[in-house]
Design an enzyme around this catalytic site. Structure first.
Site, PDB file in Angstrom:
ATOM      1  CG  ASN A 107     -17.439  -3.869 -15.420  1.00 28.36           C
ATOM      2  OD1 ASN A 107     -19.088  -4.228 -15.536  1.00 28.36           O
ATOM      3  ND2 ASN A 107     -17.371  -3.332 -14.995  1.00 28.36           N
ATOM      4  CE1 TYR A 133     -16.061  -3.524 -22.600  1.00 26.57           C
ATOM      5  CE2 TYR A 133     -15.014  -3.648 -20.776  1.00 26.57           C
ATOM      6  CZ  TYR A 133     -15.862  -3.392 -21.511  1.00 26.57           C
ATOM      7  OH  TYR A 133     -16.543  -2.277 -20.568  1.00 26.57           O
ATOM      8  CD  GLU A 162     -17.566  -1.168 -17.496  1.00 26.38           C
ATOM      9  OE1 GLU A 162     -16.245  -1.434 -17.922  1.00 26.38           O
ATOM     10  OE2 GLU A 162     -17.161  -0.185 -16.543  1.00 26.38           O
ATOM     11  CG  HIS A 174     -15.574   3.795 -12.997  1.00 34.23           C
ATOM     12  ND1 HIS A 174     -16.731   3.125 -13.871  1.00 34.23           N
ATOM     13  CD2 HIS A 174     -14.243   3.537 -14.059  1.00 34.23           C
ATOM     14  CE1 HIS A 174     -15.972   2.693 -14.196  1.00 34.23           C
ATOM     15  NE2 HIS A 174     -15.173   2.755 -15.001  1.00 34.23           N
ATOM     16  CD  GLU A 210     -13.295  -2.984 -14.968  1.00 36.98           C
ATOM     17  OE1 GLU A 210     -12.245  -2.271 -15.299  1.00 36.98           O
ATOM     18  OE2 GLU A 210     -14.352  -3.540 -15.768  1.00 36.98           O
ATOM     19  NE  ARG A 254     -21.730   0.749 -13.752  1.00 38.35           N
ATOM     20  CZ  ARG A 254     -19.957   0.294 -13.752  1.00 38.35           C
ATOM     21  NH1 ARG A 254     -19.180  -0.066 -15.130  1.00 38.35           N
ATOM     22  NH2 ARG A 254     -19.043   0.665 -13.296  1.00 38.35           N
TER      23      ARG A 254
HETATM   24  C1  FCB Z   1     -13.088  -1.545 -18.067  1.00 40.80           C
HETATM   25  C2  FCB Z   1     -13.815  -0.118 -17.811  1.00 40.80           C
HETATM   26  C3  FCB Z   1     -14.119   1.183 -18.124  1.00 40.80           C
HETATM   27  C4  FCB Z   1     -13.267   0.915 -20.447  1.00 40.80           C
HETATM   28  C5  FCB Z   1     -13.691  -0.491 -20.200  1.00 40.80           C
HETATM   29  C6  FCB Z   1     -13.581  -0.388 -21.555  1.00 40.80           C
HETATM   30  O1  FCB Z   1     -12.299  -1.936 -17.596  1.00 40.80           O
HETATM   31  O2  FCB Z   1     -14.065   0.002 -16.076  1.00 40.80           O
HETATM   32  O3  FCB Z   1     -14.203   2.601 -17.618  1.00 40.80           O
HETATM   33  O4  FCB Z   1     -12.242   1.472 -19.617  1.00 40.80           O
HETATM   34  O5  FCB Z   1     -13.064  -1.393 -19.859  1.00 40.80           O
END
Ligand code: FCB
Length: 457
Positions: A293, A295, A363, A121, A167, A77
């Protein structure tokens, strides 16, 4: 087998974004983006790092694709820099920019790696910010449609997987409300208007792609961060509820239900945009998949003085480099708590809200302070252990009925982490920014082994 949910056809990829890896910020006729301006403004980026070189990926296509192949990735991607192929964001097309992406796409296909292309992006052409105030203006929604048309006409014969926007929340919030990302505004009005217009841009682009390339698969990428109450008190619970509306449902609800989260929208009465007739039809245009995405999670507590939300969202405010926090929880070098359960929670929330759509994790990953060992390897056990937990959570979600079809790890290689500059390392591949030497980390080898075992690649 540890990961029973994954089948042979599961997509194992990795992800990147143009501004974070390409470098060559003004090469071959590329126009400036809002990020070029922001990252060259003193005091905005950690250590005042710029992305002028970043990973110099612009000059290293063959090498980087060879590395992807050696890890065994089935998909990659990446994003197209709008000002690289349209320097002013409108009008003129820069053929040299087109050639760069043609070369990348061809190289991927030659190596049996499926290209997944993100159209936006965050690196908006600076000209559009100056002339129209960027995505605050609905004119830019139409111009994004035009850019999409050109991208599909030029690359759509080979690219069959498109992501419209990366995002919407982060772009709108960090760039227009908090001012920590480009274009650096601090305006609740700009935040809500950009949010709506970016969702509109998604819907419009989706329709354009479907018309020009009916066989292509199209989706949007949203970030999700589950927010839990800091304590059991009713006040913190309601703070967490509104914070979830603010960070998560603000994208999910319009996309699937055609309306914004009720309480938040009520409180934003002074700032929110007018929703025109037909807007929600465009935003809810059926997508083929949704990208998630993921985290970390955050905690919310009631704070009466915080405007609109009356909630403080503070999960990631732990000092950097503190891998174990006061509560004994593991964190990455971004200060983000490692919380695999949250991934399942998000996947189920999307499943329920979106009527069990196809989902790709577009992500996930973590930043750690990786260092080259004297023997030339990178022993990033913390990352491997994080990935093992996240893959386990994903596999469990599949077994529970979530239509998860693939995972793209963030990131292919260490890169320019927006306001954090070059200080955070997220990659499966280590990059020495001075020599531009790349080294596959131990986590990259772990991923290779997993892909080999499941897909036989
Ligand atoms: C996300 C972004 C990506 C990267 C990660 C850590 O929010 O999409 O570009 O910076 O965080």
């Amino acid at each position: 087998m540890e990961y029973n949910g994954f089948t042979k056809d599961f997509v194992f990829g990795s992800a990147s974004a143009a501004f974070q890896i390409e470098g060559a910020v003004s090469a071959d006729g590329k126009g400036p983006s809002i990020w070029d301006k922001f990252s060259n403004t003193k005091g905005k980026i950690r250590n005042n790092d710029t992305a002028e070189k970043a990973c110099d990926h612009y000059h290293k296509i063959e090498k980087d694709v060879a590395l992807m192949k050696s890890i065994g990735l089935s998909a990659y991607r990446f994003s197209i820099s709008w000002p690289r192929i349209m320097p002013d964001g409108e009008g003129l097309v820069n053929e040299k920019g087109i050639s760069f992406y043609n070369k990348l796409i061809d190289e991927l296909i030659k190596n049996d790696i499926t290209p997944w292309v993100t159209l936006f992006h965050w690196d908006l052409p600076l000209a559009l910010q100056k002339k129209y105030k960027g995505f605050q203006n609905r004119k830019v929604v139409d111009l994004f449609g035009e850019f999409t048309r050109i991208a599909v006409e030029r690359f759509g014969d080979r690219v069959k997987n498109w992501i419209t926007i990366n995002e919407p929340f982060e772009f709108s919030c960090f760039g227009h409300l908090l001012g920590t990302h480009a274009p650096g505004l601090k305006s609740p009005r700009a935040y809500f208007h950009v949010m709506h217009n970016v969702l509109l841009a998604h819907g419009k682009a989706l329709r354009i792609i479907k018309k020009l390339s009916p066989e292509a698969k199209v989706g949007i990428v949203i970030s999700m961060t589950p927010i839990h109450p800091a304590t059991d008190t009713p006040k913190d619970k309601s703070a967490a509820k509104i914070a979830n509306e603010f960070m998560n449902d603000i994208t999910l609800m319009p996309l699937y239900k055609g309306r914004y989260p009720e309480e938040l929208w009520k409180r934003a009465v002074l700032f929110r945009p007018k929703i025109k007739k037909g807007d929600m039809d465009i935003i809810t245009s059926p997508a083929d998949f949704i990208g998630l995405n993921y985290y970390s999670r955050e905690k919310a507590s009631f704070k009466w003085y915080i405007p609109i939300l009356k909630a403080d969202i503070s999960g990631s405010s732990t000092p950097e480099k503190q891998f174990i926090d006061a509560e004994g929880k593991q964190r990455t070098s971004m200060g983000w708590e490692i919380y695999p359960e949250g991934l399942r929670e998000c996947l189920h929330h999307i499943k329920e809200t979106g009527n069990n759509p196809d989902i790709y994790i577009t992500e996930t990953g973590g930043a750690f302070d990786d260092e080259l060992s004297p023997d030339g390897t990178i022993k990033d056990e913390l990352r491997t252990s994080l990935l093992q937990k996240y893959f386990k959570a994903a596999s469990t979600a599949i077994e529970e009925g979530v239509n998860l079809k693939g995972i793209f790890l963030w990131s292919l290689m260490d890169n320019y982490e927006w306001a954090e500059g070059l200080s955070k390392r997220f990659g499966l591949i280590y990059v020495d920014y001075k020599t531009q030497k790349r080294t596959i980390k131990d986590s990259g080898y772990w991923y290779k082994k997993l892909i080999g075992e499941i897909c036989g690649r």
